[in-house]
Design a protein around this motif. Structure first.
Motif, PDB file in Angstrom:
ATOM      1  N   THR A   1      -2.980   7.037   3.592  1.00 54.92           N
ATOM      2  CA  THR A   1      -2.313   7.347   2.324  1.00 54.92           C
ATOM      3  C   THR A   1      -3.265   8.017   1.339  1.00 54.92           C
ATOM      4  O   THR A   1      -2.930   9.039   0.730  1.00 54.92           O
ATOM      5  CB  THR A   1      -1.750   6.059   1.689  1.00 54.92           C
ATOM      6  OG1 THR A   1      -0.911   5.401   2.636  1.00 54.92           O
ATOM      7  CG2 THR A   1      -0.947   6.378   0.442  1.00 54.92           C
TER       8      THR A   1
ATOM      9  N   CYS B   1       3.713   6.282  -2.465  1.00 57.75           N
ATOM     10  CA  CYS B   1       2.547   6.945  -3.063  1.00 57.75           C
ATOM     11  C   CYS B   1       2.605   8.462  -2.881  1.00 57.75           C
ATOM     12  O   CYS B   1       2.373   9.230  -3.831  1.00 57.75           O
ATOM     13  CB  CYS B   1       1.261   6.405  -2.436  1.00 57.75           C
ATOM     14  SG  CYS B   1       0.828   4.721  -2.913  1.00 57.75           S
TER      15      CYS B   1
ATOM     16  N   SER C   1       3.262  11.262  -5.784  1.00 61.23           N
ATOM     17  CA  SER C   1       2.169  12.222  -5.992  1.00 61.23           C
ATOM     18  C   SER C   1       2.673  13.653  -5.873  1.00 61.23           C
ATOM     19  O   SER C   1       2.305  14.528  -6.664  1.00 61.23           O
ATOM     20  CB  SER C   1       1.048  11.976  -4.975  1.00 61.23           C
ATOM     21  OG  SER C   1       0.516  10.679  -5.132  1.00 61.23           O
TER      22      SER C   1
ATOM     23  N   SER D   1      -6.667   8.857  -6.387  1.00 58.30           N
ATOM     24  CA  SER D   1      -5.859   8.469  -5.226  1.00 58.30           C
ATOM     25  C   SER D   1      -6.115   7.020  -4.841  1.00 58.30           C
ATOM     26  O   SER D   1      -5.169   6.266  -4.559  1.00 58.30           O
ATOM     27  CB  SER D   1      -6.170   9.383  -4.036  1.00 58.30           C
ATOM     28  OG  SER D   1      -5.916  10.729  -4.354  1.00 58.30           O
TER      29      SER D   1
ATOM     30  N   TYR E   1      -3.417   3.977  -5.124  1.00 59.76           N
ATOM     31  CA  TYR E   1      -3.052   3.177  -3.945  1.00 59.76           C
ATOM     32  C   TYR E   1      -3.292   1.693  -4.198  1.00 59.76           C
ATOM     33  O   TYR E   1      -2.466   0.852  -3.821  1.00 59.76           O
ATOM     34  CB  TYR E   1      -3.847   3.631  -2.716  1.00 59.76           C
ATOM     35  CG  TYR E   1      -3.497   2.825  -1.484  1.00 59.76           C
ATOM     36  CD1 TYR E   1      -2.371   3.136  -0.734  1.00 59.76           C
ATOM     37  CD2 TYR E   1      -4.280   1.741  -1.093  1.00 59.76           C
ATOM     38  CE1 TYR E   1      -2.028   2.387   0.383  1.00 59.76           C
ATOM     39  CE2 TYR E   1      -3.943   0.984   0.017  1.00 59.76           C
ATOM     40  CZ  TYR E   1      -2.815   1.310   0.751  1.00 59.76           C
ATOM     41  OH  TYR E   1      -2.474   0.550   1.846  1.00 59.76           O
TER      42      TYR E   1
ATOM     43  N   ILE F   1      -0.258   0.496  -6.299  1.00 57.06           N
ATOM     44  CA  ILE F   1       1.031   0.442  -5.603  1.00 57.06           C
ATOM     45  C   ILE F   1       1.016  -0.611  -4.499  1.00 57.06           C
ATOM     46  O   ILE F   1       2.010  -1.331  -4.299  1.00 57.06           O
ATOM     47  CB  ILE F   1       1.406   1.824  -5.029  1.00 57.06           C
ATOM     48  CG1 ILE F   1       1.504   2.857  -6.163  1.00 57.06           C
ATOM     49  CG2 ILE F   1       2.717   1.754  -4.262  1.00 57.06           C
ATOM     50  CD1 ILE F   1       2.514   2.492  -7.241  1.00 57.06           C
TER      51      ILE F   1
END
Length: 420
Positions: A186, A226, A230, A346, A350, A353
Motif C-alpha cells: 500500500t 488508502c 490518494s 504515505s 497508512y 487508516i
C-alpha cells in the motif's frame, strides 16, 4: 533471514499449562526444536487439505479461500515428490471423528498434515521475500543486488522480517503475515500515486491484484481505501468527473473477485458465513450505537479501541522506537524530516487508516497492532537515509547499530510472546 527463521523453531516457547491461555498448541520436533503454533492453525491445515470444507454453511474460513486454495495447489507436487520416495502413501484418507455419543463426522484429508504445513511455510517465505522486494524498491535499492546490502538502509528494513508477527506466525499457518505485505504494498503505491509515477492502466491492475488479495485476507480493504483516497485527492482538481469515474471503475474491479466468490457460495448455501459479523459484531457494534443515537458511546468505544490498538503497538516496540531517537540524538545533527515527502505522507496515512480500520472492526489484538511496524520502520529508515550525510560519526554509528541489531535479533528469537 533463513537462519533467523530456522532458529524460531527452538521451542516450543509456551509452557504446556499456558497453551489455552495464549491460544497456542505446542508441537515438538525433538527435545530441542518445536513451536507454539497458533490455535487456529490446525483449522487452516484441515481446510487446505480439503478445500471443500469452505463450502460448509458455517465455515469460518469461507470469506478467505485464497490462501487455503493456494496451499492446496502447492501441495500437489510436494505430495508427488514425497510419495515417489515412499512417504505418506496412506493419504488421502478418511477418519471417523466421534463428536459425542450421538453423532460423528468423517474427516477427509487429501494430503498428510506435514505436507500442508510445509506448503504454508513455503508460502510464508515467499511473502517475506515479496515484502523485502517491495520495500527495497521504495528506497530505490534491490534485494538482488549484493552491493545494496552495504547500505544502512537495507539493514534497517530487515526489521520488517525480524518482528513479532514473523516470530509467531511464520511457522503457524495463518494469514497474519499478509498484514506486513499489505502495509508495504500500500505505501509503495500511495507514493507512486502522490508522485504521479503510475498511469491508469497500471492502477487497474493494482486494484485487480487487491481484489484477488481480498480473497486472502480482509486487511486489503485498507489498501483499497488508502489508494482510492490518494488517487482522488491527487486528481480531483484536474478533472473531477474523470476522477469520480475512475473511482467507480477501480471500486468495481476491486470488489468483483470477492463478489464472484460470494454469489457462488450463495448459489450453493443460500447464505454466506461472515464470522466477523456473526460472532464478533465487527462494525455492527458501531452501527447499532449510531442507530440507537448513542453517539457519545460510539465515539468513546471507538476512541478506546484506537487507544488500545496504538498502546498495544507501543508496548511491543517501545525499545525499538526509543533506540531510533537515541540514535539520531547521538549521531546526527540538523535532522530534516521532510514532512511533505511522499514516503512520510504515505506511511503516516497508512498508519492512520490501518488503525482506524481495525478500531472500527473492533479486532485489536497485539498480533494485529504489530502491523504498524511497517509504516514506522519505513519512516525511520527514510529519516536516516535522507540525513545520513549529517551523521558525524559514521563508523561508530555503523558498529554500534550492527551490535544493537545483533542483540535485538537474539532477543527476538528467544523471547516469549506476545501471543494473542
Amino acid at each position: 533471514i533463513i537462519t533467523y527463521l530456522l532458529l524460531l523453531l527452538i521451542g516450543p516457547r509456551v509452557p504446556d499449562n499456558l497453551q489455552e491461555e495464549y491460544c497456542v498448541r505446542n508441537f515438538e520436533i525433538n527435545s530441542y526444536l518445536g513451536h507454539s503454533m497458533n490455535c487456529d492453525s490446525a483449522d487452516w491445515i484441515l481446510n487446505a487439505s480439503d478445500p471443500s470444507r469452505l463450502l460448509d454453511k458455517e465455515s469460518i474460513r469461507q470469506p478467505r479461500p485464497g490462501l487455503i486454495t493456494t496451499v492446496h495447489i502447492i501441495t500437489y507436487p510436494l505430495d508427488f515428490l514425497f510419495k515417489t520416495f515412499g512417504f505418506f502413501d496412506d493419504y488421502p484418507k478418511r477418519t471417523q471423528i466421534n463428536l459425542n455419543n450421538d453423532q460423528g463426522e468423517i474427516l477427509y484429508e487429501k494430503f498428510h498434515p506435514k505436507l500442508i504445513y510445509l506448503s504454508y511455510a513455503i508460502v510464508n517465505f515467499f511473502i517475506i521475500i515479496l515484502i523485502l522486494k517491495l520495500v527495497f524498491e521504495i528506497f530505490n535499492i534491490s534485494i538482488f543486488h549484493t552491493q545494496d546490502y552495504k547500505q544502512i538502509t537495507a539493514w534497517l528494513l530487515m526489521f520488517l522480517v525480524f518482528n513479532n508477527i514473523t516470530n509467531q506466525f511464520f511457522w503457524s499457518p495463518s494469514t497474519k503475515l499478509l498484514n506486513l505485505l499489505c502495509g508495504v504494498f500500500t505505501i509503495k503505491y500511495i507514493i507512486r500515486i502522490l508522485s504521479k509515477k503510475i498511469n491508469h492502466k497500471e492502477l487497474l491492475m493494482v486494484f485487480l491484484i487487491l481484489g484477488v488479495s481480498l480473497l486472502f485476507y480482509g486487511v486489503f480493504i485498507v489498501s483499497y481505501s488508502c489508494l482510492l483516497f490518494s488517487y482522488f485527492f491527487k486528481n480531483y482538481k484536474d478533472d473531477l468527473l474523470r476522477s469520480l469515474s475512475y473511482v467507480l471503475i477501480f471500486s468495481v474491479i476491486f470488489i468483483f473477485p470477492f463478489l464472484t466468490w460470494y454469489f457462488y457460495i450463495q448459489s450453493i448455501n443460500s447464505d454466506f458465513y461472515f464470522q466477523v459479523f456473526r460472532e464478533h459484531d465487527s462494525v455492527i457494534w458501531f452501527v447499532d450505537l449510531i442507530l440507537k443515537k448513542e453517539f457519545g458511546n460510539a465515539i468513546l468505544k471507538f476512541y478506546n479501541n484506537s487507544s488500545f490498538f496504538i498502546l498495544g503497538f507501543l508496548k511491543q516496540y517501545w525499545v525499538l522506537i526509543l533506540l531510533f531517537f537515541i540514535n539520531i540524538s547521538i549521531f546526527f545533527k540538523n535532522i530534516n524530516v521532510r514532512l511533505k515527502n511522499p514516503v512520510v505522507q504515505s506511511s503516516a496515512f497508512y498508519f492512520l487508516i490501518y488503525t482506524l480500520f481495525f478500531s472500527l472492526v473492533g479486532y485489536i489484538p497485539f498480533n494485529i497492532s504489530a502491523g504498524l511496524i511497517v509504516p514506522t520502520i519505513i519512516i525511520f529508515t527514510f529519516v536516516i537515509q535522507q540525513n545520513y550525510e549529517n551523521c558525524f560519526r559514521k563508523k561508530t554509528f555503523i558498529i554500534t547499530n550492527a551490535f544493537v541489531f545483533f542483540v535485538f535479533c537474539i532477543w527476538s528469537i528467544q523471547k516469549f510472546g506476545p501471543y494473542s
